[in-house]
Scaffold this motif. Structure first.
Motif, mmCIF file in Angstrom:
data_model
loop_
_atom_site.group_PDB
_atom_site.id
_atom_site.type_symbol
_atom_site.label_atom_id
_atom_site.label_comp_id
_atom_site.label_asym_id
_atom_site.label_seq_id
_atom_site.Cartn_x
_atom_site.Cartn_y
_atom_site.Cartn_z
ATOM 1 N N ASP A 1 0.820 -1.210 0.000
ATOM 2 C CA ASP A 1 0.000 0.000 0.000
ATOM 3 C C ASP A 1 0.860 1.270 0.000
ATOM 4 O O ASP A 1 0.332 2.377 -0.047
ATOM 5 N N LEU A 2 2.193 1.088 -0.001
ATOM 6 C CA LEU A 2 3.114 2.227 -0.015
ATOM 7 C C LEU A 2 4.042 2.157 -1.219
ATOM 8 O O LEU A 2 4.456 1.083 -1.641
ATOM 9 N N ALA A 3 4.367 3.339 -1.731
ATOM 10 C CA ALA A 3 5.345 3.447 -2.817
ATOM 11 C C ALA A 3 6.315 4.554 -2.465
ATOM 12 O O ALA A 3 5.926 5.571 -1.879
ATOM 13 N N LYS A 4 7.577 4.360 -2.806
ATOM 14 C CA LYS A 4 8.561 5.438 -2.677
ATOM 15 C C LYS A 4 8.398 6.295 -3.937
ATOM 16 O O LYS A 4 8.450 5.789 -5.057
ATOM 17 N N ILE B 1 -0.546 4.467 -1.473
ATOM 18 C CA ILE B 1 -1.201 4.292 -2.771
ATOM 19 C C ILE B 1 -2.469 3.443 -2.642
ATOM 20 O O ILE B 1 -3.036 3.007 -3.639
ATOM 21 N N GLY B 2 -2.905 3.219 -1.398
ATOM 22 C CA GLY B 2 -4.066 2.376 -1.144
ATOM 23 C C GLY B 2 -5.344 2.851 -1.820
ATOM 24 O O GLY B 2 -6.208 2.038 -2.173
ATOM 25 N N LEU B 3 -5.500 4.164 -2.024
ATOM 26 C CA LEU B 3 -6.697 4.682 -2.691
ATOM 27 C C LEU B 3 -6.742 4.302 -4.167
ATOM 28 O O LEU B 3 -7.789 4.411 -4.800
ATOM 29 N N LEU B 4 -5.615 3.873 -4.700
ATOM 30 C CA LEU B 4 -5.543 3.499 -6.120
ATOM 31 C C LEU B 4 -5.579 1.992 -6.318
ATOM 32 O O LEU B 4 -5.138 1.477 -7.345
ATOM 33 N N GLU B 5 -6.110 1.292 -5.322
ATOM 34 C CA GLU B 5 -6.230 -0.162 -5.422
ATOM 35 C C GLU B 5 -6.952 -0.512 -6.719
ATOM 36 O O GLU B 5 -7.950 0.095 -7.072
ATOM 37 N N ILE C 1 -0.502 13.527 -5.814
ATOM 38 C CA ILE C 1 -0.373 13.307 -4.373
ATOM 39 C C ILE C 1 -0.914 14.506 -3.599
ATOM 40 O O ILE C 1 -0.684 15.664 -3.981
ATOM 41 N N HIS C 2 -1.586 14.205 -2.498
ATOM 42 C CA HIS C 2 -1.978 15.251 -1.554
ATOM 43 C C HIS C 2 -1.749 14.723 -0.147
ATOM 44 O O HIS C 2 -2.251 13.663 0.212
ATOM 45 N N VAL C 3 -0.963 15.449 0.642
ATOM 46 C CA VAL C 3 -0.577 15.113 2.021
ATOM 47 C C VAL C 3 -0.334 13.628 2.249
ATOM 48 O O VAL C 3 -0.868 13.033 3.177
ATOM 49 N N GLY C 4 0.492 13.045 1.410
ATOM 50 C CA GLY C 4 0.931 11.679 1.641
ATOM 51 C C GLY C 4 0.081 10.592 1.019
ATOM 52 O O GLY C 4 0.380 9.408 1.184
ATOM 53 N N LYS D 1 -3.735 8.287 -10.810
ATOM 54 C CA LYS D 1 -2.607 8.020 -11.704
ATOM 55 C C LYS D 1 -2.736 9.001 -12.865
ATOM 56 O O LYS D 1 -3.841 9.219 -13.379
ATOM 57 N N ILE D 2 -1.625 9.618 -13.242
ATOM 58 C CA ILE D 2 -1.631 10.567 -14.353
ATOM 59 C C ILE D 2 -0.491 10.210 -15.304
ATOM 60 O O ILE D 2 0.386 9.421 -14.954
#
Length: 92
Positions: A18-21, A33-37, A49-52, A57-58
């Motif tokens: 759920d995390l990406a660097k 990135i969990g909201l983009l499941e 990105i907004h506050v972490g 995806k763009i």
């Protein structure tokens, strides 16, 4: 004002999918990135990105256009970058 900032995925964390660097103008942070499941995300992809948190995806052209706009507005962009620097999501 709340802004979304484009960032390029550098790595999807293996132990925390759920995390990406992500690299945002030279600042590297772990971004949720969990909201983009359901989205196919790989290193080299661009996200907004907004506050972490990744909001969407763009493509690279959208990312460049957004960065050009953000740098042109000055202080609001600087405030959003400061918020990004302060958003520390634990990687482990």
């Amino acid at each position: 004002m709340c802004l979304g900032i484009p960032g390029e995925i550098v790595e999807i964390l293996k132990d925390r999918p759920d995390l990406a660097k992500v690299d945002v103008s030279g600042v590297r942070r772990a971004i949720n990135i969990g909201l983009l499941e359901g989205e196919s995300l790989v290193p080299g992809d661009w996200i907004l990105i907004h506050v972490g948190f990744a909001l969407s995806k763009i493509d690279e052209a959208e990312a460049k256009s957004a960065m050009d706009f953000l740098t042109s507005i000055g202080q609001a962009y600087e405030d959003e970058m400061a918020a990004l620097r302060e958003s520390m999501i634990e990687e482990g």
